[in-house]
Write a protein that holds these residues in place. Sequence first.
Motif, PDB file in Angstrom:
ATOM      1  N   ASN A  65       0.835  -1.205   0.000  1.00 38.98           N
ATOM      2  CA  ASN A  65       0.000   0.000   0.000  1.00 38.98           C
ATOM      3  C   ASN A  65       0.868   1.253   0.000  1.00 38.98           C
ATOM      4  O   ASN A  65       0.992   1.949   1.010  1.00 38.98           O
ATOM      5  N   PRO A  66       1.474   1.557  -1.147  1.00 37.01           N
ATOM      6  CA  PRO A  66       2.361   2.721  -1.204  1.00 37.01           C
ATOM      7  C   PRO A  66       1.600   4.042  -1.146  1.00 37.01           C
ATOM      8  O   PRO A  66       0.411   4.119  -1.466  1.00 37.01           O
ATOM      9  N   VAL A  67       2.294   5.087  -0.731  1.00 38.70           N
ATOM     10  CA  VAL A  67       1.739   6.436  -0.776  1.00 38.70           C
ATOM     11  C   VAL A  67       1.451   6.811  -2.220  1.00 38.70           C
ATOM     12  O   VAL A  67       2.240   6.509  -3.122  1.00 38.70           O
ATOM     13  N   VAL A  68       0.306   7.460  -2.458  1.00 37.35           N
ATOM     14  CA  VAL A  68      -0.015   7.983  -3.787  1.00 37.35           C
ATOM     15  C   VAL A  68       0.510   9.410  -3.841  1.00 37.35           C
ATOM     16  O   VAL A  68      -0.003  10.288  -3.136  1.00 37.35           O
ATOM     17  N   PRO A  69       1.527   9.677  -4.640  1.00 39.60           N
ATOM     18  CA  PRO A  69       2.156  11.001  -4.625  1.00 39.60           C
ATOM     19  C   PRO A  69       1.168  12.125  -4.944  1.00 39.60           C
ATOM     20  O   PRO A  69       0.372  12.035  -5.874  1.00 39.60           O
ATOM     21  N   GLY A  70       1.230  13.170  -4.149  1.00 42.46           N
ATOM     22  CA  GLY A  70       0.481  14.385  -4.431  1.00 42.46           C
ATOM     23  C   GLY A  70      -0.880  14.471  -3.792  1.00 42.46           C
ATOM     24  O   GLY A  70      -1.359  15.565  -3.485  1.00 42.46           O
ATOM     25  N   ILE A  71      -1.568  13.360  -3.626  1.00 41.61           N
ATOM     26  CA  ILE A  71      -2.947  13.393  -3.147  1.00 41.61           C
ATOM     27  C   ILE A  71      -2.979  13.621  -1.633  1.00 41.61           C
ATOM     28  O   ILE A  71      -2.211  13.034  -0.886  1.00 41.61           O
ATOM     29  N   ARG A  72      -3.909  14.496  -1.215  1.00 44.32           N
ATOM     30  CA  ARG A  72      -4.156  14.723   0.200  1.00 44.32           C
ATOM     31  C   ARG A  72      -5.663  14.700   0.434  1.00 44.32           C
ATOM     32  O   ARG A  72      -6.441  15.068  -0.437  1.00 44.32           O
ATOM     33  N   TYR A  73      -6.052  14.272   1.629  1.00 44.40           N
ATOM     34  CA  TYR A  73      -7.462  14.310   2.032  1.00 44.40           C
ATOM     35  C   TYR A  73      -7.503  14.709   3.489  1.00 44.40           C
ATOM     36  O   TYR A  73      -6.937  14.009   4.332  1.00 44.40           O
ATOM     37  N   ASP A  74      -8.114  15.856   3.767  1.00 40.34           N
ATOM     38  CA  ASP A  74      -8.080  16.416   5.122  1.00 40.34           C
ATOM     39  C   ASP A  74      -6.652  16.559   5.609  1.00 40.34           C
ATOM     40  O   ASP A  74      -6.339  16.345   6.793  1.00 40.34           O
ATOM     41  N   GLY A  75      -5.753  16.897   4.673  1.00 37.45           N
ATOM     42  CA  GLY A  75      -4.357  17.123   5.022  1.00 37.45           C
ATOM     43  C   GLY A  75      -3.516  15.873   5.161  1.00 37.45           C
ATOM     44  O   GLY A  75      -2.314  15.973   5.418  1.00 37.45           O
ATOM     45  N   ARG A  76      -4.108  14.704   4.973  1.00 33.98           N
ATOM     46  CA  ARG A  76      -3.382  13.446   5.167  1.00 33.98           C
ATOM     47  C   ARG A  76      -2.959  12.831   3.840  1.00 33.98           C
ATOM     48  O   ARG A  76      -3.665  12.939   2.843  1.00 33.98           O
ATOM     49  N   ARG A  77      -1.805  12.164   3.840  1.00 34.18           N
ATOM     50  CA  ARG A  77      -1.396  11.390   2.680  1.00 34.18           C
ATOM     51  C   ARG A  77      -2.309  10.177   2.523  1.00 34.18           C
ATOM     52  O   ARG A  77      -2.826   9.650   3.508  1.00 34.18           O
ATOM     53  N   LEU A  78      -2.477   9.734   1.282  1.00 33.58           N
ATOM     54  CA  LEU A  78      -3.325   8.592   0.993  1.00 33.58           C
ATOM     55  C   LEU A  78      -2.497   7.475   0.360  1.00 33.58           C
ATOM     56  O   LEU A  78      -1.433   7.719  -0.211  1.00 33.58           O
ATOM     57  N   HIS A  79      -3.013   6.248   0.459  1.00 34.42           N
ATOM     58  CA  HIS A  79      -2.247   5.072   0.047  1.00 34.42           C
ATOM     59  C   HIS A  79      -3.028   4.237  -0.962  1.00 34.42           C
ATOM     60  O   HIS A  79      -4.242   4.056  -0.847  1.00 34.42           O
ATOM     61  N   GLN A  80      -2.313   3.720  -1.941  1.00 31.93           N
ATOM     62  CA  GLN A  80      -2.910   2.929  -3.004  1.00 31.93           C
ATOM     63  C   GLN A  80      -3.294   1.540  -2.501  1.00 31.93           C
ATOM     64  O   GLN A  80      -2.552   0.906  -1.764  1.00 31.93           O
TER      65      GLN A  80
END
Length: 212
Positions: free
Chosen positions: A190-205
């Motif tokens: 579940n790597p980090v998806v570069p660039g995307i944020r949701y409520d300021g948090r990094r998101l994971h694929q």
Amino acid sequence: MEIRAFTERDRDGLRALFGRAGQGSPTESLWGHEESEAAVYLTPYMDLEPESLLLAFVDGEMVGYLAGCLDSGRFPSESARMSKAVTGHRLFLRRRPMGFFLRAARDGIGVMVRREPTAGDFEDARWPAHLHINVAAEARGTGAAAALMGRWLDRLAEFDVPGCHLQTLVENTRAVRFFERMGFVKHGPNPVVPGIRYDGRRLHQQNMVYPA
């Protein structure tokens, strides 16, 4: 409820639905430019494989869609579609998309430094098909998403496609639970998806595959 394949007369209505479906979810908007996002995640399916683009109607109103591809190897990759959208819409000259891509570059460097897995295209001959599905907020819980997915799985069986994959976000727990109910299982890291944020948090694929 009616489920049927896309026809050219549906183009404008589907494009409008793309703009409002997914509201409130972590993937509501990626880089803040709807036209170029549609050029990656909708328009190629209308143009290149319309027979695998399924629409859901409730009382005659379009409320959801599933954009599918039976053989991802014969379809432009997400990376290629995104590169074309970036240049075609001159996104580096637009403030909000520019912020997204600069953030994505920083995230990518961080991942390389930490030697973590990277998010990206999915390539595995065991699961050649792929899909994107979206349902308007007012149609959630009506069975529209399940009906779309059921028709898609029937299509895979009809054409003897051995398997299907999709990519969502770990943090989109509603979507993950739905896909699991439809028979998909989680696959890979579940790597980090570069660039995307949701409520300021990094998101994971989250990659998911069918059948298990």
